[in-house]
Design a protein around this motif. Structure first.
Motif, PDB file in Angstrom:
ATOM      1  N   ASP A 186      42.942  -7.732   2.426  1.00 40.00           N
ATOM      2  CA  ASP A 186      42.803  -7.243   1.052  1.00 40.00           C
ATOM      3  C   ASP A 186      42.212  -5.838   1.075  1.00 40.00           C
ATOM      4  N   GLY A 187      41.896  -5.296  -0.100  1.00 38.80           N
ATOM      5  CA  GLY A 187      41.366  -3.940  -0.182  1.00 38.80           C
ATOM      6  C   GLY A 187      40.052  -3.764   0.550  1.00 38.80           C
ATOM      7  N   PHE A 188      39.202  -4.801   0.518  1.00 41.31           N
ATOM      8  CA  PHE A 188      37.914  -4.721   1.203  1.00 41.31           C
ATOM      9  C   PHE A 188      38.125  -4.594   2.720  1.00 41.31           C
ATOM     10  N   GLY A 189      39.080  -5.343   3.241  1.00 40.28           N
ATOM     11  CA  GLY A 189      39.370  -5.264   4.670  1.00 40.28           C
ATOM     12  C   GLY A 189      39.855  -3.891   5.081  1.00 40.28           C
ATOM     13  N   TRP A 190      40.737  -3.308   4.267  1.00 42.05           N
ATOM     14  CA  TRP A 190      41.194  -1.959   4.578  1.00 42.05           C
ATOM     15  C   TRP A 190      40.069  -0.940   4.435  1.00 42.05           C
ATOM     16  N   GLY A 191      39.157  -1.191   3.501  1.00 41.91           N
ATOM     17  CA  GLY A 191      37.996  -0.306   3.365  1.00 41.91           C
ATOM     18  C   GLY A 191      37.144  -0.312   4.629  1.00 41.91           C
ATOM     19  N   LEU A 192      36.922  -1.508   5.194  1.00 50.87           N
ATOM     20  CA  LEU A 192      36.184  -1.593   6.458  1.00 50.87           C
ATOM     21  C   LEU A 192      36.932  -0.873   7.580  1.00 50.87           C
ATOM     22  N   THR A 193      38.248  -0.998   7.572  1.00 52.06           N
ATOM     23  CA  THR A 193      39.058  -0.372   8.628  1.00 52.06           C
ATOM     24  C   THR A 193      38.959   1.144   8.581  1.00 52.06           C
ATOM     25  N   PHE A 194      39.141   1.721   7.395  1.00 50.92           N
ATOM     26  CA  PHE A 194      39.109   3.177   7.296  1.00 50.92           C
ATOM     27  C   PHE A 194      37.695   3.725   7.438  1.00 50.92           C
ATOM     28  N   ALA A 195      36.694   2.965   7.004  1.00 44.12           N
ATOM     29  CA  ALA A 195      35.311   3.382   7.219  1.00 44.12           C
ATOM     30  C   ALA A 195      34.991   3.429   8.710  1.00 44.12           C
ATOM     31  N   SER A 196      35.498   2.469   9.462  1.00 39.11           N
ATOM     32  CA  SER A 196      35.286   2.457  10.909  1.00 39.11           C
ATOM     33  C   SER A 196      35.979   3.645  11.568  1.00 39.11           C
ATOM     34  N   MET A 197      37.182   3.988  11.086  1.00 38.54           N
ATOM     35  CA  MET A 197      37.882   5.160  11.612  1.00 38.54           C
ATOM     36  C   MET A 197      37.035   6.419  11.437  1.00 38.54           C
ATOM     37  N   VAL A 198      36.469   6.578  10.264  1.00 34.89           N
ATOM     38  CA  VAL A 198      35.655   7.767   9.978  1.00 34.89           C
ATOM     39  C   VAL A 198      34.403   7.782  10.842  1.00 34.89           C
ATOM     40  N   ILE A 199      33.754   6.630  10.984  1.00 32.22           N
ATOM     41  CA  ILE A 199      32.531   6.556  11.787  1.00 32.22           C
ATOM     42  C   ILE A 199      32.814   6.952  13.234  1.00 32.22           C
ATOM     43  N   VAL A 200      33.873   6.393  13.812  1.00 33.36           N
ATOM     44  CA  VAL A 200      34.213   6.692  15.206  1.00 33.36           C
ATOM     45  C   VAL A 200      34.551   8.166  15.366  1.00 33.36           C
ATOM     46  N   PHE A 201      35.355   8.704  14.459  1.00 29.79           N
ATOM     47  CA  PHE A 201      35.789  10.096  14.580  1.00 29.79           C
ATOM     48  C   PHE A 201      34.618  11.059  14.431  1.00 29.79           C
ATOM     49  N   ILE A 202      33.779  10.850  13.420  1.00 28.70           N
ATOM     50  CA  ILE A 202      32.652  11.753  13.180  1.00 28.70           C
ATOM     51  C   ILE A 202      31.653  11.682  14.334  1.00 28.70           C
ATOM     52  N   ALA A 203      31.403  10.493  14.842  1.00 28.37           N
ATOM     53  CA  ALA A 203      30.449  10.353  15.945  1.00 28.37           C
ATOM     54  C   ALA A 203      30.964  11.053  17.206  1.00 28.37           C
ATOM     55  N   MET A 204      32.248  10.881  17.510  1.00 27.80           N
ATOM     56  CA  MET A 204      32.820  11.535  18.686  1.00 27.80           C
ATOM     57  C   MET A 204      32.798  13.055  18.540  1.00 27.80           C
ATOM     58  N   GLU A 205      33.093  13.546  17.345  1.00 28.22           N
ATOM     59  CA  GLU A 205      33.071  14.987  17.117  1.00 28.22           C
ATOM     60  C   GLU A 205      31.652  15.543  17.103  1.00 28.22           C
ATOM     61  N   SER A 206      30.691  14.748  16.654  1.00 29.00           N
ATOM     62  CA  SER A 206      29.289  15.189  16.669  1.00 29.00           C
ATOM     63  C   SER A 206      28.820  15.390  18.103  1.00 29.00           C
ATOM     64  N   GLU A 207      29.195  14.477  18.992  1.00 31.02           N
ATOM     65  CA  GLU A 207      28.832  14.631  20.405  1.00 31.02           C
ATOM     66  C   GLU A 207      29.456  15.905  20.973  1.00 31.02           C
ATOM     67  N   LYS A 208      30.710  16.164  20.596  1.00 30.80           N
ATOM     68  CA  LYS A 208      31.380  17.365  21.082  1.00 30.80           C
ATOM     69  C   LYS A 208      30.694  18.628  20.553  1.00 30.80           C
ATOM     70  N   ALA A 209      30.245  18.594  19.305  1.00 30.93           N
ATOM     71  CA  ALA A 209      29.554  19.750  18.725  1.00 30.93           C
ATOM     72  C   ALA A 209      28.218  19.992  19.426  1.00 30.93           C
ATOM     73  N   ILE A 210      27.510  18.918  19.733  1.00 32.23           N
ATOM     74  CA  ILE A 210      26.239  19.052  20.467  1.00 32.23           C
ATOM     75  C   ILE A 210      26.495  19.655  21.842  1.00 32.23           C
ATOM     76  N   ARG A 211      27.568  19.215  22.497  1.00 32.76           N
ATOM     77  CA  ARG A 211      27.888  19.745  23.827  1.00 32.76           C
ATOM     78  C   ARG A 211      28.244  21.231  23.753  1.00 32.76           C
ATOM     79  N   ARG A 212      28.977  21.630  22.713  1.00 29.58           N
ATOM     80  CA  ARG A 212      29.296  23.054  22.561  1.00 29.58           C
ATOM     81  C   ARG A 212      28.030  23.866  22.327  1.00 29.58           C
TER      82      ARG A 212
END
Length: 359
Positions: free
Chosen positions: A290-316
């Protein structure tokens, strides 16, 4: 030439690190220059076309002979032959070599966290006492196959990143997985595993589906966890596309059409498997979200992407301040010692004073 002849091994080792041009070098001089560079931990390449160049071509880490004007002896002694006798081809070859190295590391960065999280999600799902594993065996097999074929393949054919030729050479003896790549793999594993198990816990114990039958709630849990895993893998791939530069940029969807195609393929297949009756419930042990499940899915996508990019920014940021973020100095998974190089001249070197023929 005569000045090099008068130098000891220690003196010539110091000389090659401070001088760039050596004139009137004899065949023995060329061999000593190559061995001195190697003794200082450098990767030595030698270009040549004549018989006199053959011994140094053989001694170098990468001997490069001329394909058009070079002698047969020089070509036999070399690892690479320039078919067009154009030195610019060497630069192009080095660039392609760096691309291959980077892409191998990107494939590891994509596939390893995905594979790790598949098993760890089951383990931690049992540790938090979920009634069923967050993802089933068939879901693990499917994710392992589809992510390797699509998302992993994308990183294997990435073009060269901007500024790749401005980077200094890799440290001699550097392993494919260095400190920061290892940390990125660990970070990606933790993020994916945490999001998969966390979404399953929210569905099972969050209270939203308490009025559902136990079997239906468990199917919803597996449906959400399954989509969180594979859509989260897309985020890892998007971040891994650029080892040095930020992926929070329009270029993340440019330069490699296969990246967009793979995202579309994975997303369409996930929706197809989630909603096709019988295929979702009987084969994959889940149900349409349902919509709640897709909300969890896309929220997880954002969390993973932002966290990975934050590590890359710290490394730069650390790199801009002079930190060694590419294992150029600090050894990892190796002793970091340059291999011992025998500075002695090879047997028969005294007979290398070949005279140039007068035509």
């Amino acid at each position: 030439g005569p000045e090099l002849d008068a130098m000891s091994d220690e003196e010539i080792r110091k000389c090659v690190m401070t001088h760039n041009v050596f004139a009137r070098a004899s065949p023995q001089n060329k061999i000593r220059i190559v061995k001195a560079l190697q003794a200082e931990g450098q990767v030595s390449s030698m270009t040549g076309d004549g018989v006199n160049d053959a011994p140094a071509l053989k001694a170098a880490n990468m001997g490069v002979a001329m394909g058009k004007e070079g002698t047969d002896v020089a070509r036999e002694a070399s690892e690479m032959i320039l078919a067009d006798d154009n030195f610019a081809t060497i630069v192009y070859a080095v660039k392609q070599g760096r691309v291959v190295w980077d892409n191998l590391r990107k494939v590891l960065l994509v596939n390893t966290p995905i594979n790790n999280s598949q098993g760890l999600s089951v383990l931690f799902g049992l540790l938090v006492k979920l009634p069923q594993t967050p993802i089933s065996a068939i879901q693990i097999l499917y994710s392992n196959f589809i992510c390797a074929v699509t998302l992993g393949f994308v990183c294997a054919i990435e073009p060269a990143e901007d500024g790749i030729m401005e980077l200094p050479p890799r440290r001699v003896g550097k392993r494919l997985i260095g400190r920061f790549l290892f940390l990125r793999i660990v970070l990606g594993t933790i993020l994916l595993t945490g999001c998969v198990v966390g979404s399953a816990v929210i569905v099972e114990y969050g209270g939203r589906y308490d009025d559902w039958a136990v079997e239906e709630r468990e199917k919803m849990m597996r449906g959400v966890a399954f989509n969180v895993l594979d859509f989260g893998a897309i985020s890892v791939m998007l971040s891994a596309r650029f080892a040095y530069n930020s992926s929070i940029h329009p270029r993340v969807f440019q330069g490699n059409p296969a990246a967009v195609f793979s995202i579309v393929i994975v997303a369409v297949l996930q929706v197809f498997l989630s909603y096709v009756p019988g295929l979702n419930s009987f084969v994959f042990s889940m149900r349409g979200m349902d919509g709640f499940g897709w909300g969890l899915t896309f929220a997880s996508m954002v969390i993973v992407f932002i966290a990975m990019e934050s590590e890359k920014a710290i490394r730069r940021h650390l790199k801009a301040q002079g930190a060694d973020t590419d294992d150029r100095e600090t050894p990892f998974f190796t002793d970091g010692k340059a291999p011992e190089v025998d500075m002695k001249m090879p047997k028969g070197a005294s007979k290398l004073n070949l005279q140039e023929l007068n035509h």
